[in-house]
Design a protein around this motif. Structure first.
Motif, PDB file in Angstrom:
ATOM      1  N   PHE A 153     -10.376  -0.857   9.638  1.00 33.09           N
ATOM      2  CA  PHE A 153      -9.729  -2.102   9.215  1.00 33.09           C
ATOM      3  C   PHE A 153      -8.962  -1.839   7.933  1.00 33.09           C
ATOM      4  CE2 PHE A 153     -13.282  -3.013  11.870  1.00 33.09           C
ATOM      5  CZ  PHE A 153     -12.822  -4.028  12.695  1.00 33.09           C
ATOM      6  N   LYS A 154      -7.673  -2.216   7.934  1.00 28.59           N
ATOM      7  CA  LYS A 154      -6.877  -1.993   6.727  1.00 28.59           C
ATOM      8  C   LYS A 154      -6.786  -3.283   5.917  1.00 28.59           C
ATOM      9  CE  LYS A 154      -2.492  -0.433   4.764  1.00 28.59           C
ATOM     10  NZ  LYS A 154      -1.055  -0.206   4.924  1.00 28.59           N
ATOM     11  N   LEU A 155      -7.059  -3.141   4.636  1.00 30.80           N
ATOM     12  CA  LEU A 155      -6.920  -4.241   3.685  1.00 30.80           C
ATOM     13  C   LEU A 155      -5.840  -3.885   2.679  1.00 30.80           C
ATOM     14  CD1 LEU A 155     -10.710  -4.852   2.947  1.00 30.80           C
ATOM     15  CD2 LEU A 155      -9.254  -6.145   4.525  1.00 30.80           C
ATOM     16  N   PHE A 156      -5.244  -4.910   2.103  1.00 36.63           N
ATOM     17  CA  PHE A 156      -4.152  -4.716   1.139  1.00 36.63           C
ATOM     18  C   PHE A 156      -4.537  -5.284  -0.222  1.00 36.63           C
ATOM     19  CE2 PHE A 156      -0.480  -3.395   3.737  1.00 36.63           C
ATOM     20  CZ  PHE A 156      -0.971  -3.626   5.012  1.00 36.63           C
ATOM     21  N   MET A 157      -4.498  -4.420  -1.242  1.00 40.70           N
ATOM     22  CA  MET A 157      -4.586  -4.905  -2.619  1.00 40.70           C
ATOM     23  C   MET A 157      -3.182  -5.266  -3.116  1.00 40.70           C
ATOM     24  SD  MET A 157      -7.288  -2.002  -3.848  1.00 40.70           S
ATOM     25  CE  MET A 157      -8.540  -2.743  -4.895  1.00 40.70           C
ATOM     26  N   MET A 186      -7.591   1.372   2.796  1.00 38.31           N
ATOM     27  CA  MET A 186      -7.103   0.542   1.695  1.00 38.31           C
ATOM     28  C   MET A 186      -5.678   0.900   1.277  1.00 38.31           C
ATOM     29  SD  MET A 186      -8.015  -1.992  -0.102  1.00 38.31           S
ATOM     30  CE  MET A 186      -9.813  -2.035  -0.045  1.00 38.31           C
ATOM     31  N   HIS A 187      -4.821  -0.127   1.261  1.00 38.01           N
ATOM     32  CA  HIS A 187      -3.531  -0.007   0.577  1.00 38.01           C
ATOM     33  C   HIS A 187      -3.814  -0.302  -0.883  1.00 38.01           C
ATOM     34  CE1 HIS A 187       1.043  -0.653   0.425  1.00 38.01           C
ATOM     35  NE2 HIS A 187       0.605  -0.768  -0.806  1.00 38.01           N
ATOM     36  N   ALA A 188      -3.907   0.774  -1.676  1.00 39.08           N
ATOM     37  CA  ALA A 188      -4.385   0.654  -3.056  1.00 39.08           C
ATOM     38  C   ALA A 188      -3.217   0.630  -4.043  1.00 39.08           C
ATOM     39  CB  ALA A 188      -5.346   1.805  -3.366  1.00 39.08           C
ATOM     40  N   ILE A 242      -8.399   5.891   1.640  1.00 42.85           N
ATOM     41  CA  ILE A 242      -7.215   5.427   0.908  1.00 42.85           C
ATOM     42  C   ILE A 242      -5.978   5.887   1.680  1.00 42.85           C
ATOM     43  CG2 ILE A 242      -5.949   5.536  -1.273  1.00 42.85           C
ATOM     44  CD1 ILE A 242      -8.713   4.277  -1.645  1.00 42.85           C
ATOM     45  N   VAL A 243      -5.123   4.940   2.042  1.00 38.28           N
ATOM     46  CA  VAL A 243      -3.920   5.308   2.808  1.00 38.28           C
ATOM     47  C   VAL A 243      -2.764   5.658   1.873  1.00 38.28           C
ATOM     48  CG1 VAL A 243      -4.504   3.948   4.854  1.00 38.28           C
ATOM     49  CG2 VAL A 243      -3.183   2.893   3.027  1.00 38.28           C
ATOM     50  N   HIS A 244      -1.813   6.343   2.416  1.00 38.61           N
ATOM     51  CA  HIS A 244      -0.556   6.746   1.759  1.00 38.61           C
ATOM     52  C   HIS A 244      -0.690   6.976   0.246  1.00 38.61           C
ATOM     53  CE1 HIS A 244      -0.243   2.421   1.020  1.00 38.61           C
ATOM     54  NE2 HIS A 244       0.162   2.135   2.240  1.00 38.61           N
ATOM     55  N   LEU A 245      -1.601   7.892  -0.114  1.00 40.94           N
ATOM     56  CA  LEU A 245      -1.792   8.242  -1.529  1.00 40.94           C
ATOM     57  C   LEU A 245      -0.604   9.084  -2.004  1.00 40.94           C
ATOM     58  CD1 LEU A 245      -5.081   9.216  -3.267  1.00 40.94           C
ATOM     59  CD2 LEU A 245      -3.005  10.540  -3.721  1.00 40.94           C
ATOM     60  N   CYS A 293       9.761   2.776   0.012  1.00 40.10           N
ATOM     61  CA  CYS A 293       8.504   2.652   0.746  1.00 40.10           C
ATOM     62  C   CYS A 293       7.409   2.383  -0.283  1.00 40.10           C
ATOM     63  CB  CYS A 293       8.195   3.931   1.527  1.00 40.10           C
ATOM     64  SG  CYS A 293       8.122   5.414   0.511  1.00 40.10           S
ATOM     65  N   SER A 294       6.255   1.921   0.206  1.00 38.89           N
ATOM     66  CA  SER A 294       5.138   1.634  -0.700  1.00 38.89           C
ATOM     67  C   SER A 294       3.864   2.255  -0.143  1.00 38.89           C
ATOM     68  CB  SER A 294       4.924   0.124  -0.842  1.00 38.89           C
ATOM     69  OG  SER A 294       6.058  -0.444  -1.436  1.00 38.89           O
ATOM     70  N   THR A 295       3.162   3.003  -0.971  1.00 36.41           N
ATOM     71  CA  THR A 295       3.448   3.412  -2.328  1.00 36.41           C
ATOM     72  C   THR A 295       4.829   4.080  -2.408  1.00 36.41           C
ATOM     73  OG1 THR A 295       2.320   5.485  -1.812  1.00 36.41           O
ATOM     74  CG2 THR A 295       0.980   3.768  -2.811  1.00 36.41           C
TER      75      THR A 295
HETATM   76 ZN    ZN Z   1       0.155   0.223   3.126  1.00 36.37          ZN
END
Ligand code: ZN
Ligand code: URP
Ligand code: ZN
Ligand code: ZN
Length: 469
Positions: A153-157, A186-188, A242-245, A293-295
């Motif tokens: 499950f992906k959550l967004f901060m 996590m989108h951190a 942690i995604v897309h670090l 893009c983000s990050t």
């Molecule tokens: Zn993301």
């Protein structure tokens, strides 16, 4: 018995690179033989793999086909995006089903099944994005894990007002994941703080694409990464990914947690290993929107890229995914002319990940085994698809790529298969080339020829992560 014998290649996996002949029967790998020890030729169709690496089909654990973003949709459909993936040697994608804030989770999932069913050229699975956490979505988490084969499950901060969850919501989802064995992705990035910086920049008249990156500083990625790690510790070490670090200081947080034995993992993406903020600065005015893009992309004057390669070697970064989220320049990226915050966020790379990471081998930054681990084996294990996917081994699905290290390719919008009118990777020279792609026993790519079909790809119900403690 009829089958396909892949002869004369070097089989690469986490165990290393070993010469061997691979026998495929039906949709599965049946056996691997010492070179020449296999069944007599003639009984089988033979593929000559001399001089080639025989690797498991790539597993891209982070794609966004048709993602709704900023009033538009990511430009690849499941049809165009999975065909492009196939050309690039990726035979499994894990896309993100979306629950928008206020929507019922299962409705969001059903909409994603409707988009993908019968459209995919390679196998596919889903993570579920939770656009907020409440009693209903917590119940849905159990149901998805138990009945739907969706175990992450992906959550967004980040993105307040769109997908955002506050710390209390995040903690509740983490406690649920601790209970049912799911992974929290996590989108951190600290979204509320970023929104302040964005507003201030726009008030100063700073509207160009490059201000996207400048208003998402490394500190706000590192802070959110650290906060997510601490929240997961309060939830009895819920598994956290942690995604897309993108940045050194965020990586330091992950490395420190892992050194303490914490159940924390991270992925990075090709764009953070190669592209920089200066690529955006060097572009002409609004052209820089191609790299929004983000990050965000980070500065080449800081050690991010070198640190990320090091993280891949040390396993503080376990996976390389694309975060494939393509938007055309015309009419899509252009939505942000005069206001960078309206540029849809994302870069398209699903076709290039296997090639781009192979450059790490060419440059002496990754071993062959680590290349295959980061693009196929570990994502399969991380997300409950192993050993069906991610390895060339008897009993596994015959998802196999013959990779030719002596060929050369050049990335261009003229030749790519993604549904985009530009490439963030235009002109990139690749040493090596995806030569042949086999998906569940069927040759779908052979050189530049395509033999696959829409509808061949099947939905994969996933189990729990192999990395669950
Ligand atoms: Zn993301
Ligand atoms: O820029 C990005 N990453 N777009 C896709 C959405 C996300 O946050 O992964
Ligand atoms: Zn370490
Ligand atoms: Zn993403």
């Amino acid at each position: 018995m009829t089958g396909l014998l892949i002869k004369g290649g070097t089989v690469v996996g986490p165990q290393g690179a070993i010469p061997g002949d691979v026998l495929v029967v039906g949709e599965k790998i049946s056996a691997i033989f010492m070179p020449g020890d296999g069944p007599v030729e003639g009984d089988f169709e033979t593929l000559d793999a001399t001089g080639k690496y025989v690797i498991p089909g790539g597993v891209d654990a982070h794609t966004h086909m048709e993602l709704p973003f900023g009033g538009t949709f990511a430009s690849d459909t499941f049809d165009t995006g999975t065909r492009a993936a196939a050309f690039g040697g990726t035979t499994t994608i894990i896309d993100f089903a979306v629950q928008r804030t206020g929507e019922v989770v299962q409705d969001g999932l059903a909409a994603w099944h409707a988009k993908a069913a019968g459209e995919c050229h390679v196998d596919y699975a889903f993570h579920q994005i939770l656009g907020g956490v409440d009693d209903e979505s917590l119940k849905a988490m159990d149901q998805l894990v138990t009945d739907e084969g969706i175990t992450s499950f992906k959550l967004f901060m980040a993105y307040p007002g769109v997908f955002y969850s506050d710390d209390g919501q995040i903690l509740r989802a983490m406690q649920k994941a601790r209970d049912n064995g799911a992974m929290i992705m996590m989108h951190a990035e600290n979204g509320p703080a970023i929104d302040v910086l964005v507003k201030q920049a726009l008030e100063r008249g700073e509207t160009d694409p490059l201000y996207h990156g400048l208003t998402r500083p490394e500190a706000l990625e590192a802070e959110a990464t650290s906060r997510a790690i601490w929240l997961a510790s309060v939830a009895a070490d819920c598994p956290l990914y942690i995604v897309h670090l993108s940045a050194s200081k965020a990586l330091e947080q992950v490395a420190a947690a892992r050194d303490l034995g914490r159940n924390v993992f991270a992925e990075t993406c090709p764009q953070y290993l190669y592209l920089t903020l200066e690529d955006q600065l060097g572009a002409d005015g609004f052209e820089g929107a191609k790299w929004v893009c983000s990050t965000p992309l980070r500065s080449k004057h800081e050690p991010h890229r070198a640190d990320l390669w090091k993280g891949l070697r040390s396993n503080d970064l376990s996976v390389v995914s694309t975060d494939h989220c393509p938007f055309c320049f015309k009419d899509q990226k252009e939505l942000g002319i005069g206001d960078f915050s309206k540029i849809p966020n994302g870069i398209g790379s699903v076709e290039h990940r296997v090639d781009l990471l192979y450059q790490g081998v060419v440059d002496g930054k990754l071993s062959l085994a680590r290349w295959v681990e980061t693009i196929a084996t570990t994502p399969a294990r991380m997300f409950g698809l192993y050993p069906r996917k991610g390895i060339v081994a008897p009993g596994s699905d015959a998802d196999i790529v013959l990779y030719d290290p002596s060929a050369r390719t050049r990335i261009s919008v003229e030749t790519h298969h993604m549904n985009m009118d530009h490439s963030a990777w235009e002109g990139y020279e690749i040493a090596g080339k995806v030569d042949t792609v086999i998906s569940r026993g069927t040759v779908i790519v052979s050189g530049d020829a395509y033999h696959g079909r829409k509808g061949h790809g099947q939905f994969l119900r996933r189990g729990l992560s192999d990395y669950l403690l």
